[in-house]
Design an enzyme around this catalytic site. Structure first.
Site, mmCIF file in Angstrom:
data_model
loop_
_atom_site.group_PDB
_atom_site.id
_atom_site.type_symbol
_atom_site.label_atom_id
_atom_site.label_comp_id
_atom_site.label_asym_id
_atom_site.label_seq_id
_atom_site.Cartn_x
_atom_site.Cartn_y
_atom_site.Cartn_z
ATOM 1 C CB CYS A 83 -4.429 -1.614 4.928
ATOM 2 S SG CYS A 83 -3.555 -1.465 6.203
ATOM 3 C CE LYS A 93 -7.954 1.574 3.488
ATOM 4 N NZ LYS A 93 -6.860 1.598 4.378
ATOM 5 C CD GLU A 120 -2.350 1.282 2.871
ATOM 6 O OE1 GLU A 120 -3.300 2.187 3.033
ATOM 7 O OE2 GLU A 120 -1.946 0.478 3.830
#
Length: 442
Positions: free
Chosen positions: A379, A330, A269
């Site tokens: 994540c 995300k 990431e």
């Protein structure tokens, strides 16, 4: 011998049932009593979180924690909560909050707010203490059974890492609610009752075992994928100074993976903490060219302007394949780290200015890599139940754990991903920064 054992157990029970005595500055005797009382509460809390810390130590030593050890520690963890004396519920909850979630505050180091770290730790601990105070209000089975079974549904401000059953992620026990139910009932019957009830308790624990964990049948990996495990500090000033050399290191790793015959490479990431476009990113053309020989999956910043002219920032994953680029944003942003709760904005902006500047993506998505479908998570998303709603078979997770190391956060994350991998029969490919990269199987 039986009398000695009985006296010993009686002494232990007397210590555990020690009544709370208020602390008084003028009464020196109260100092020792309070210290002993708090130490016992700390032991209960330590047993609760022991599976995570043992796995953390093992990983630091580059070894895998034995399943049998994790299984035993997991059972003791549940027992420590189930049998916490009523008069210790607040203090035990406080210490659990400190030991389990102290790492949340560590991200403040990179916003020049280190002075707030102790305050945030205490605030987190007080929250968990209040939860334990209510959840362990009564020492009857029904109340405590309900608390343990429902604790995972407690998600303050969207934070859903308070998952007690995740202690069994790398154990021989099942991770579903039925297995947790059997473990709780088995412990209660084996410890609270005598004779035949103890046998019933042991039978419950046996039925809570997951037969799949006793066999070693790793799933077939459809592609030869290289997972990058980088070591880039989160210090913002240093990252800006070293941007050129850091980015070049990633380019070299991609080139090396291509020469080693890998079909795809995954970088962490925010590996490229800059917008990936030909105008601002000097390596863009190089990535396009290399993607004709190897598929590149990498985390990076994405910037766009909406219809009102407002500039929006996204935490994104990019895929380069056959000279073409695609991306997924995300969706689930980290509370206080990438987003600030709207209801608290007037207050938190005073203390957390500069945090929470990302916009959420619209929906979860899949990447097709050489004809194989992978669901993409960034994540925090890889530890969320909503992400696994459609039971994805193959999952890509990219993480940057530099915000929280050194701490147990990477182990908590790994346990949660293993937990969901087992529940949904998913295989997870996890590329990381400042923690161990891994392929996590069901």
């Amino acid at each position: 011998m039986n009398l000695q054992n009985s006296n010993f157990l009686g002494h232990i029970k007397a210590v555990l049932d020690m009544p709370y005595t208020p602390f008084a500055w003028r009464d020196k005797q109260s100092y020792k009593r309070m210290f002993v009382w708090l130490c016992i509460s700390f032991i209960f809390a330590s047993v609760c979180v022991a599976p995570f810390y043992v796995q953390w130590i093992c990983e630091l030593c580059d070894v895998q924690a034995p399943k049998i050890l994790v299984s035993i520690l997991g059972v003791l963890s549940i027992a420590s909560v189930l049998f916490t004396p009523k008069n210790r519920r607040f203090s035990v909850g406080f210490f659990v909050g400190v030991l389990w979630f102290y790492w949340i505050s560590l991200g403040l180091r990179y916003f020049d707010m280190s002075v707030l770290i102790p305050l945030v730790i205490v605030a987190e601990a007080l929250l968990i203490a209040c939860v334990f105070y209510i959840g362990l209000w009564c020492e009857c089975l029904l109340w405590r059974f309900g608390f343990i079974m429902l604790l995972s549904y407690f998600t303050p401000l969207g934070f859903d890492w308070i998952m007690l059953e995740s202690v069994f992620a790398f154990s021989y026990f099942g991770v579903d609610k039925l297995s947790l139910c059997l473990i709780v009932l088995g412990l209660w019957a084996a410890i609270k009752y005598e004779r035949w009830w103890k046998i019933v308790g042991i039978i419950c624990l046996i039925f809570a075992l997951d037969s799949k964990t006793f066999s070693e049948n790793p799933p077939q990996i459809p592609l030869k994928i290289k997972l990058i495990e980088s070591e880039v500090s989160q210090d913002i000033a240093w990252r800006m100074e070293q941007m050129g050399s850091i980015f070049q290191t990633y380019i070299d790793q991609i080139e090396r993976a291509k020469n080693e015959g890998y079909e795809a490479i995954m970088l962490p990431e925010s590996a490229f903490y800059a917008p990936l476009d030909s105008k601002y990113f000097s390596h863009f053309d190089k990535l396009i060219q290399m993607s004709k020989d190897i598929v590149i999956v990498v985390g990076a910043l994405r910037v766009e302007q909406n219809n009102e002219g407002e500039v929006l920032y996204f935490n994104s994953t990019y895929k380069f394949e056959n000279g073409e680029m695609t991306f997924l944003d995300k969706v689930l942003l980290v509370p206080f780290g990438e987003r600030l709760p709207q209801s608290l904005l007037p207050i938190v902006n005073v203390f957390f200015e500069g945090i929470g500047g990302f916009s959420p993506g619209r929906e979860f998505g899949y990447f097709d890599i050489k004809g194989v479908r992978f669901k993409n998570a960034i994540c925090y998303e890889g530890t969320n139940s909503d992400f696994y709603a459609d039971n994805p078979q193959l999952v890509i997770v990219t993480s940057n754990n530099a915000w929280f190391v050194p701490s147990i956060e990477p182990i908590l994350q790994k346990n949660l991903m293993k937990y969901y991998a087992r529940l949904h029969n998913s295989t997870i490919f996890h590329a990381t920064n400042l923690s161990k990269a891994a392929i996590i199987t069901p």
